[in-house]
Design an enzyme around this catalytic site. Structure first.
Site, PDB file in Angstrom:
ATOM      1  N   LYS A 125       0.869  -1.183   0.000  1.00  0.00           N
ATOM      2  CA  LYS A 125       0.000   0.000   0.000  1.00  0.00           C
ATOM      3  C   LYS A 125       0.897   1.221   0.000  1.00  0.00           C
ATOM      4  O   LYS A 125       2.036   1.157   0.491  1.00  0.00           O
ATOM      5  CB  LYS A 125      -0.881   0.038   1.256  1.00  0.00           C
ATOM      6  CG  LYS A 125      -2.092   0.926   1.132  1.00  0.00           C
ATOM      7  CD  LYS A 125      -3.270   0.139   0.556  1.00  0.00           C
ATOM      8  CE  LYS A 125      -4.465   0.995   0.254  1.00  0.00           C
ATOM      9  NZ  LYS A 125      -5.609   0.140  -0.136  1.00  0.00           N
ATOM     10  N   ASP A 165      -7.122   4.175  -4.379  1.00  0.00           N
ATOM     11  CA  ASP A 165      -7.779   4.026  -3.071  1.00  0.00           C
ATOM     12  C   ASP A 165      -8.408   5.409  -2.809  1.00  0.00           C
ATOM     13  O   ASP A 165      -8.638   6.162  -3.772  1.00  0.00           O
ATOM     14  CB  ASP A 165      -6.771   3.618  -1.979  1.00  0.00           C
ATOM     15  CG  ASP A 165      -7.455   3.167  -0.682  1.00  0.00           C
ATOM     16  OD1 ASP A 165      -7.968   2.045  -0.629  1.00  0.00           O
ATOM     17  OD2 ASP A 165      -7.504   3.961   0.290  1.00  0.00           O
TER      18      ASP A 165
HETATM   19  P1  NDP Z   1     -13.071   7.669  -2.757  1.00  0.00           P
HETATM   20  O1  NDP Z   1     -12.003   8.653  -2.566  1.00  0.00           O
HETATM   21  O2  NDP Z   1     -13.638   7.448  -4.110  1.00  0.00           O
HETATM   22  O3  NDP Z   1     -14.307   7.991  -1.786  1.00  0.00           O
HETATM   23  C1  NDP Z   1     -14.128   8.048  -0.422  1.00  0.00           C
HETATM   24  C2  NDP Z   1     -15.447   8.426   0.230  1.00  0.00           C
HETATM   25  O4  NDP Z   1     -15.343   8.266   1.635  1.00  0.00           O
HETATM   26  C3  NDP Z   1     -15.837   9.868  -0.008  1.00  0.00           C
HETATM   27  O5  NDP Z   1     -17.225   9.983   0.005  1.00  0.00           O
HETATM   28  C4  NDP Z   1     -15.196  10.558   1.197  1.00  0.00           C
HETATM   29  O6  NDP Z   1     -15.801  11.787   1.549  1.00  0.00           O
HETATM   30  C5  NDP Z   1     -15.449   9.541   2.277  1.00  0.00           C
HETATM   31  N1  NDP Z   1     -14.415   9.673   3.313  1.00  0.00           N
HETATM   32  C6  NDP Z   1     -13.076   9.544   3.143  1.00  0.00           C
HETATM   33  N2  NDP Z   1     -12.434   9.784   4.290  1.00  0.00           N
HETATM   34  C7  NDP Z   1     -13.387  10.044   5.196  1.00  0.00           C
HETATM   35  C8  NDP Z   1     -13.365  10.371   6.567  1.00  0.00           C
HETATM   36  N3  NDP Z   1     -12.202  10.448   7.248  1.00  0.00           N
HETATM   37  N4  NDP Z   1     -14.551  10.572   7.195  1.00  0.00           N
HETATM   38  C9  NDP Z   1     -15.733  10.497   6.522  1.00  0.00           C
HETATM   39  N5  NDP Z   1     -15.808  10.218   5.201  1.00  0.00           N
HETATM   40  C10 NDP Z   1     -14.663   9.985   4.571  1.00  0.00           C
HETATM   41  O7  NDP Z   1     -12.497   6.290  -2.154  1.00  0.00           O
HETATM   42  P2  NDP Z   1     -12.985   4.803  -2.399  1.00  0.00           P
HETATM   43  O8  NDP Z   1     -14.450   4.759  -2.602  1.00  0.00           O
HETATM   44  O9  NDP Z   1     -12.097   4.187  -3.383  1.00  0.00           O
HETATM   45  O10 NDP Z   1     -12.621   4.129  -0.983  1.00  0.00           O
HETATM   46  C11 NDP Z   1     -13.552   4.020   0.076  1.00  0.00           C
HETATM   47  C12 NDP Z   1     -13.115   2.917   1.017  1.00  0.00           C
HETATM   48  O11 NDP Z   1     -13.043   1.671   0.307  1.00  0.00           O
HETATM   49  C13 NDP Z   1     -11.728   3.090   1.645  1.00  0.00           C
HETATM   50  O12 NDP Z   1     -11.744   2.523   2.935  1.00  0.00           O
HETATM   51  C14 NDP Z   1     -10.832   2.247   0.739  1.00  0.00           C
HETATM   52  O13 NDP Z   1      -9.657   1.837   1.405  1.00  0.00           O
HETATM   53  C15 NDP Z   1     -11.751   1.083   0.464  1.00  0.00           C
HETATM   54  N6  NDP Z   1     -11.455   0.277  -0.716  1.00  0.00           N
HETATM   55  C16 NDP Z   1     -11.341   0.842  -1.944  1.00  0.00           C
HETATM   56  C17 NDP Z   1     -11.093   0.043  -3.046  1.00  0.00           C
HETATM   57  C18 NDP Z   1     -11.044   0.599  -4.411  1.00  0.00           C
HETATM   58  O14 NDP Z   1     -10.902  -0.209  -5.345  1.00  0.00           O
HETATM   59  N7  NDP Z   1     -11.165   1.882  -4.637  1.00  0.00           N
HETATM   60  C19 NDP Z   1     -10.881  -1.404  -2.892  1.00  0.00           C
HETATM   61  C20 NDP Z   1     -11.106  -1.900  -1.567  1.00  0.00           C
HETATM   62  C21 NDP Z   1     -11.362  -1.066  -0.528  1.00  0.00           C
HETATM   63  P3  NDP Z   1     -15.033  13.163   1.213  1.00  0.00           P
HETATM   64  O15 NDP Z   1     -15.197  13.346  -0.255  1.00  0.00           O
HETATM   65  O16 NDP Z   1     -15.708  14.185   2.042  1.00  0.00           O
HETATM   66  O17 NDP Z   1     -13.585  12.964   1.609  1.00  0.00           O
HETATM   67  O1  2IT Z   2      -7.926  -1.683  -0.629  1.00  0.00           O
HETATM   68  C1  2IT Z   2      -7.872  -2.172  -1.763  1.00  0.00           C
HETATM   69  O2  2IT Z   2      -7.988  -3.381  -1.975  1.00  0.00           O
HETATM   70  C2  2IT Z   2      -7.674  -1.261  -2.898  1.00  0.00           C
HETATM   71  N1  2IT Z   2      -7.613  -0.051  -2.711  1.00  0.00           N
HETATM   72  C3  2IT Z   2      -7.497  -1.810  -4.300  1.00  0.00           C
HETATM   73  C4  2IT Z   2      -6.092  -2.280  -4.518  1.00  0.00           C
HETATM   74  C5  2IT Z   2      -5.769  -2.701  -5.929  1.00  0.00           C
HETATM   75  O3  2IT Z   2      -4.578  -2.999  -6.142  1.00  0.00           O
HETATM   76  O4  2IT Z   2      -6.636  -2.754  -6.800  1.00  0.00           O
END
Ligand code: NDP
Ligand code: 2IT
Length: 445
Positions: A125, A165
């Site tokens: 990461k 992420d």
């Molecule tokens: P994005 O940046 O697309 O969206 C994040 C969302 O979460 C936004 O709505 C953001 O609001 C909100 N958010 C972030 N930080 C905080 C906080 N501290 N408090 C409240 N709201 C918060 O990210 P993703 O959708 O990609 O990721 C969301 C989650 O999923 C994370 O935990 C990530 O690690 C996990 N994840 C993502 C993957 C991926 O493929 N993208 C894969 C597996 C897991 P704001 O805009 O106000 O910051």
């Molecule tokens: O938390 C996660 O699994 C991710 N942000 C996606 C990682 C990836 O390599 O696609």
């Protein structure tokens, strides 16, 4: 004192200021106790001591110039945690809260998650404390170029393959990929989440959300139930939240909330496909706040709140770590919520997870339920190696198959080690076994 507790104590003593990493390590190590007791080879070979220590941590300076011409300096990181079963693989997070503790927790979780996907990927990461909010496209581009100028020395398609992420989506992956290609003069699969026209996989943007919903389907099928007609709450409104909603709607569920770091919207009429399209445009193009949804559709806006006080059947936390406290978990249970699928990484605090398990909520821990994203990243790597691109249907079939395999192996391990239905224990043991045995086979690594 058990072997797992001894190692955990050493972890805390060594890095006392890393609470998120302690939390992730504690959850995993505690649930490994049954397998550590059954197979003394792991203790004899100090597998846990090795597992909790990253193979390599890289930190670097990221200087960039803002639109006024002033110089800004951020900190960049890449944690290359474990390469026992494949090249390091895991996302990049750009958020002001990023520090070593957060990235070590995420990279540690990624080791087991990637192992569960059945694909050959190690755990890593990275990211930066850079805050993309309020920055122009030009500023984001210059930051990404500077970040990659240093990171490119440590990654490669057979070494370490980053992806997105929080704060890193298609736009950022594009700028990062462009800079890697310029410096190395190589068009390779060094990043995943690329655009469809330049090496990306179909369904990668959708994969984490779709996968979390497929995982929920698998949990429900175990009880002869389905998502049709279920009332669902979702936190977050980014990549994972949006595609969780899209798949839930397709399967006949009703989605009633989204949130961001400022507050929650509650729409009792349901967020339909047209409203979802609005959210996607609001978040991905205008980069606005979720509050604007409430203004447009006359829905309720709860400033500074999360969605967990809203009555629902199923909850999909999809924003960030530690967003469901013990009190939130209790309230969800009291109001009849009986399924939680973690789209985010570690969104539930340990006491909250304990409440869900003890009240027999169907609970899909992040490293199992959100593994669809990295799984399709793995498929993107396969397509890049083949120099082919697969159809939407092919990738989606793979994703469904992988989510089922993850559910089956986590549920199977939970059963085998005497705690049927405990998918936290099951996912940790199933993920661990493959990694630990690979490490043993490879000698002192
Ligand atoms: P994005 O940046 O697309 O969206 C994040 C969302 O979460 C936004 O709505 C953001 O609001 C909100 N958010 C972030 N930080 C905080 C906080 N501290 N408090 C409240 N709201 C918060 O990210 P993703 O959708 O990609 O990721 C969301 C989650 O999923 C994370 O935990 C990530 O690690 C996990 N994840 C993502 C993957 C991926 O493929 N993208 C894969 C597996 C897991 P704001 O805009 O106000 O910051
Ligand atoms: O938390 C996660 O699994 C991710 N942000 C996606 C990682 C990836 O390599 O696609």
């Amino acid at each position: 004192m058990s072997y797992a507790s001894e190692v955990l104590e050493k972890v805390i003593r060594r890095d006392p200021a890393q609470p998120e990493f302690h939390q992730a390590a504690q959850e995993v190590l505690e649930s490994l106790e049954p397998i550590l007791d059954r197979y003394p080879k792991y203790r004899r070979n100090s597998i846990l001591e090795r597992l909790v220590e990253p193979e390599r941590i890289i930190t670097f300076r990221v200087p960039w110039s803002d639109d006024r011409g002033d110089v800004q300096v951020n900190r960049g990181y890449r944690i290359q945690f474990n390469s026992a079963i494949g090249p390091y693989k895991g996302g990049l997070r750009f958020h002001p809260t990023v520090n070593l503790s957060i990235l070590k927790f995420l990279a540690f979780e990624q080791i087991f998650k990637n192992s569960l996907t059945t694909l050959p990927m190690g755990g890593g990461k990275g990211g930066s404390d850079f805050d993309p909010k309020g920055k122009s496209d030009g500023e984001v581009m210059r930051f990404c170029q500077s970040f990659m100028t240093e990171l490119c020395k440590y990654i490669g398609p057979d070494t370490d393959v980053p992806a997105g992420d929080i704060g890193v989506g298609g736009r950022e992956i594009g700028y990062l990929f462009g800079q890697y290609k310029r410096i190395r003069n190589e068009f390779t699969g060094v990043l995943t989440g690329k655009g469809i026209g330049w090496g990306g996989s179909k369904i990668r943007p959708e994969a984490t959300g779709y996968g979390a919903v497929y995982f929920a389907q698998n949990m429900l099928e175990g009880r002869g139930d389905s998502l049709d007609g279920k009332i669902c709450t979702i936190s977050g409104s980014g990549n994972v939240a949006q595609y969780t909603a899209e798949k839930l709607l397709e399967l006949g569920a009703k989605v009633i909330s989204f949130s961001d770091s400022n507050g929650t919207i509650y729409d009792p009429d349901g967020i339909d496909t047209e409203k979802l399209e609005y959210v996607m445009e609001l978040k991905n193009i205008h980069r606005g706040r979720i509050k604007e949804y409430a203004e447009k559709y006359g829905a309720e806006y709860r400033e500074g709140e999360r969605p967990w006080s809203i009555k629902c059947d199923c909850a999909f936390p999809s924003a960030t770590q530690n967003e469901i406290s013990a009190a939130d978990a209790q309230q969800l249970c009291d109001q009849g919520c009986y399924l939680v699928a973690e789209g985010a990484n570690m969104p539930t605090e340990p006491e909250g997870a304990h409440i869900f398990l003890s009240q027999k909520v169907l609970f899909g821990p992040g490293k199992a339920a959100n593994a669809g994203g990295v799984a399709v990243s793995g498929l993107e790597m396969s397509q890049n190696s083949q120099r082919l691109s697969w159809s939407r249907e092919e990738v989606d079939q793979y994703l469904k198959k992988i989510m089922k395999a993850i559910y089956t192996s986590a549920a199977g391990a939970a059963e085998e080690f005497g705690q049927p239905g405990n998918l936290i224990l099951g996912a940790n043991i199933a993920g661990f076994r493959k990694i630990a045995d690979a490490m043993l086979a490879q000698g002192l690594v």
